[in-house]
Scaffold this active site. Structure first.
Site, PDB file in Angstrom:
ATOM      1  N   HIS A  75      -5.621  -1.561   9.768  1.00 23.47           N
ATOM      2  CA  HIS A  75      -5.851   0.007   9.648  1.00 23.47           C
ATOM      3  C   HIS A  75      -6.380   0.318   8.226  1.00 23.47           C
ATOM      4  O   HIS A  75      -6.863  -0.590   7.659  1.00 23.47           O
ATOM      5  CB  HIS A  75      -4.319   0.331   9.712  1.00 23.47           C
ATOM      6  CG  HIS A  75      -3.375   0.181   8.826  1.00 23.47           C
ATOM      7  ND1 HIS A  75      -2.835  -1.345   8.744  1.00 23.47           N
ATOM      8  CD2 HIS A  75      -2.701   0.606   7.891  1.00 23.47           C
ATOM      9  CE1 HIS A  75      -1.861  -1.276   7.801  1.00 23.47           C
ATOM     10  NE2 HIS A  75      -1.758  -0.178   7.225  1.00 23.47           N
ATOM     11  N   HIS A  77      -5.112   1.827   5.400  1.00 17.20           N
ATOM     12  CA  HIS A  77      -4.660   2.161   3.973  1.00 17.20           C
ATOM     13  C   HIS A  77      -5.496   1.200   2.937  1.00 17.20           C
ATOM     14  O   HIS A  77      -5.612   0.133   3.290  1.00 17.20           O
ATOM     15  CB  HIS A  77      -3.050   1.614   4.340  1.00 17.20           C
ATOM     16  CG  HIS A  77      -2.196   2.997   4.884  1.00 17.20           C
ATOM     17  ND1 HIS A  77      -1.165   2.312   5.462  1.00 17.20           N
ATOM     18  CD2 HIS A  77      -2.231   4.122   4.656  1.00 17.20           C
ATOM     19  CE1 HIS A  77      -0.667   3.711   5.770  1.00 17.20           C
ATOM     20  NE2 HIS A  77      -1.314   4.756   5.424  1.00 17.20           N
ATOM     21  N   ASP A  79      -4.496  -0.557   0.692  1.00 21.73           N
ATOM     22  CA  ASP A  79      -4.014  -2.119   0.502  1.00 21.73           C
ATOM     23  C   ASP A  79      -4.385  -2.988   1.493  1.00 21.73           C
ATOM     24  O   ASP A  79      -4.174  -4.086   1.510  1.00 21.73           O
ATOM     25  CB  ASP A  79      -2.470  -2.218   0.135  1.00 21.73           C
ATOM     26  CG  ASP A  79      -1.540  -1.582   1.211  1.00 21.73           C
ATOM     27  OD1 ASP A  79      -1.949  -0.612   1.954  1.00 21.73           O
ATOM     28  OD2 ASP A  79      -0.468  -2.167   1.384  1.00 21.73           O
ATOM     29  N   HIS A  80      -5.155  -2.486   2.613  1.00 22.76           N
ATOM     30  CA  HIS A  80      -5.562  -3.130   3.827  1.00 22.76           C
ATOM     31  C   HIS A  80      -7.210  -3.243   3.730  1.00 22.76           C
ATOM     32  O   HIS A  80      -7.888  -4.316   4.177  1.00 22.76           O
ATOM     33  CB  HIS A  80      -5.085  -2.668   5.020  1.00 22.76           C
ATOM     34  CG  HIS A  80      -3.582  -3.080   5.207  1.00 22.76           C
ATOM     35  ND1 HIS A  80      -2.950  -3.945   5.939  1.00 22.76           N
ATOM     36  CD2 HIS A  80      -2.688  -2.066   4.431  1.00 22.76           C
ATOM     37  CE1 HIS A  80      -1.735  -3.794   5.740  1.00 22.76           C
ATOM     38  NE2 HIS A  80      -1.276  -2.940   4.861  1.00 22.76           N
ATOM     39  N   HIS A 136       2.476   3.567  12.870  1.00 24.20           N
ATOM     40  CA  HIS A 136       2.479   3.437  11.238  1.00 24.20           C
ATOM     41  C   HIS A 136       1.270   4.402  10.860  1.00 24.20           C
ATOM     42  O   HIS A 136       1.496   5.401   9.937  1.00 24.20           O
ATOM     43  CB  HIS A 136       2.343   2.231  11.165  1.00 24.20           C
ATOM     44  CG  HIS A 136       1.849   1.850   9.489  1.00 24.20           C
ATOM     45  ND1 HIS A 136       2.905   1.972   8.389  1.00 24.20           N
ATOM     46  CD2 HIS A 136       0.940   1.654   8.771  1.00 24.20           C
ATOM     47  CE1 HIS A 136       2.488   1.988   7.372  1.00 24.20           C
ATOM     48  NE2 HIS A 136       1.150   1.496   7.545  1.00 24.20           N
ATOM     49  N   ASP A 153       0.703  -3.441   9.419  1.00 29.42           N
ATOM     50  CA  ASP A 153       1.942  -2.861   9.071  1.00 29.42           C
ATOM     51  C   ASP A 153       2.821  -2.298  10.437  1.00 29.42           C
ATOM     52  O   ASP A 153       3.468  -1.053  10.236  1.00 29.42           O
ATOM     53  CB  ASP A 153       1.846  -1.634   7.986  1.00 29.42           C
ATOM     54  CG  ASP A 153       1.464  -2.156   6.566  1.00 29.42           C
ATOM     55  OD1 ASP A 153       1.378  -3.365   6.443  1.00 29.42           O
ATOM     56  OD2 ASP A 153       1.089  -1.509   5.828  1.00 29.42           O
ATOM     57  N   HIS A 191       3.074  -7.816   4.980  1.00 24.20           N
ATOM     58  CA  HIS A 191       3.961  -7.598   3.595  1.00 24.20           C
ATOM     59  C   HIS A 191       5.123  -8.723   3.885  1.00 24.20           C
ATOM     60  O   HIS A 191       5.718  -8.930   4.755  1.00 24.20           O
ATOM     61  CB  HIS A 191       4.400  -6.327   3.504  1.00 24.20           C
ATOM     62  CG  HIS A 191       3.343  -5.349   3.273  1.00 24.20           C
ATOM     63  ND1 HIS A 191       2.856  -4.924   2.042  1.00 24.20           N
ATOM     64  CD2 HIS A 191       2.638  -4.442   3.964  1.00 24.20           C
ATOM     65  CE1 HIS A 191       1.956  -4.065   1.941  1.00 24.20           C
ATOM     66  NE2 HIS A 191       1.765  -3.733   3.372  1.00 24.20           N
TER      67      HIS A 191
HETATM   68 ZN   LIG Z   1      -0.260   0.513   5.789  1.00 27.82          ZN
END
Ligand SMILES: [Zn+2]
Length: 292
Positions: A75, A77, A79-80, A136, A153, A191
């Site tokens: 996805h 975000h 941090d991805h 998410h 996530d 995570h």
């Molecule tokens: Zn995420």
């Protein structure tokens, strides 16, 4: 994020999967992100699944003689997909095939191929498939290679992702889809959140012996700085409150806490997510957990 200490100080040892055709390496990044580096044993090609940045992956590939040829994004975000931007900045993105959520292709830096439910993807000579797992955030996809699940996530150890885009029904459907995978499927989420998730789980299902056992195991692992994932889908089905909407104890506890009548499994899921978001469980002390 230089100098930030990761919650995992002793990552999982590399393991082989998919009948020995893939080797899976875990690279902790930032504070609690887990980058999965998957190497095809036949071709030596390495695929990184998500990541906030590229430095750790590049150093790891260099050290082990792997060739990074692909990034799979679940996805959009930061941090991805941060790893994509970082590779771009280093002038390395052209050498790497980027596969990501087709429904959000415009938000995936350097995307070469957008994928959606049912599409096939490759790591070296190994074929995997794409599952659409929204809830998410819109467009979120997961990747399944034989007994490996990369679920970003969506599903976490004993938990699930926040519902940024939601709605709850979409996340519930995504989790139900993942829950149909075989019990030995390794849940490679993005995570290390399992302890926090288990603390909540205990507040809603304190009569679950498998949950008590998992809490003991995870507390012991985490005390040594080790990683609690991948778990297996069997463990998640037995202990993850977001996959346990049929548990009478969980239904009663959640309904009571939320002061609501819960009828469908979808209602139970939505209320369970809302209850966790209230964060009341954070005050539950370790001495009230079955860790003795
Ligand atoms: Zn995420």
């Amino acid at each position: 994020m230089v100098g930030m200490e990761h919650v995992v100080t002793r990552p999982r040892e590399p393991f082989t999967s998919a009948d020995g055709r893939l080797e899976v390496h875990q690279i902790p990044s930032w504070k609690d992100n887990l980058i999965w580096l998957v190497v095809c044993k036949e071709t030596g090609e390495a695929t990184a699944v998500d990541g906030p940045e590229a430095a750790g992956v590049l150093a790891y590939c260099e050290e082990h003689g792997f060739r990074l040829t692909q990034v799979l994004n679940t996805h959009t975000h930061p941090d991805h997909v941060g790893i994509n931007r970082d590779l771009e900045k280093r002038g390395l993105l052209d050498e790497v095939q980027v596969v990501g959520p087709g429904r959000k292709a415009e938000a995936v830096p350097g995307i070469d191929r957008g994928v959606d439910e049912g599409d096939e993807v490759m790591i070296g000579t190994c074929t995997g498939r794409v599952l659409l797992t929204e809830g998410h955030i819109d467009g979120h996809v997961s990747y399944v290679f034989d007994d490996l699940l990369f679920c970003g996530d969506t599903l976490f150890g004993a938990g699930c992702g926040y519902l940024f885009d939601g709605p709850p029904a979409k996340m519930h459907a995504s989790l139900e889809k993942l829950a149909t995978l075989p019990a030995d499927t390794k849940v490679c989420c993005a995570h290390e959140y399992t302890e926090d998730n288990l603390r909540f789980a205990w507040t809603v299902e304190p009569d679950n012996e498998a949950l008590a056992q998992r809490i003991r195991e995870v507390w012991a692992l985490r005390a040594r700085g080790e990683c609690s994932v991948p778990s297996t889908m069997g463990e998640e089905r037995a202990t993850n409150p977001f996959l346990r909407t049929s548990s009478a104890t969980l239904r009663d506890r959640v309904a009571h806490a939320m002061e609501r009548v819960l009828e469908s499994d979808g209602d139970v899921f939505a209320a369970t997510r809302a209850l966790k978001d209230r964060k009341d469980y954070k005050t539950l002390a370790d001495q009230d957990l079955p860790v003795g």
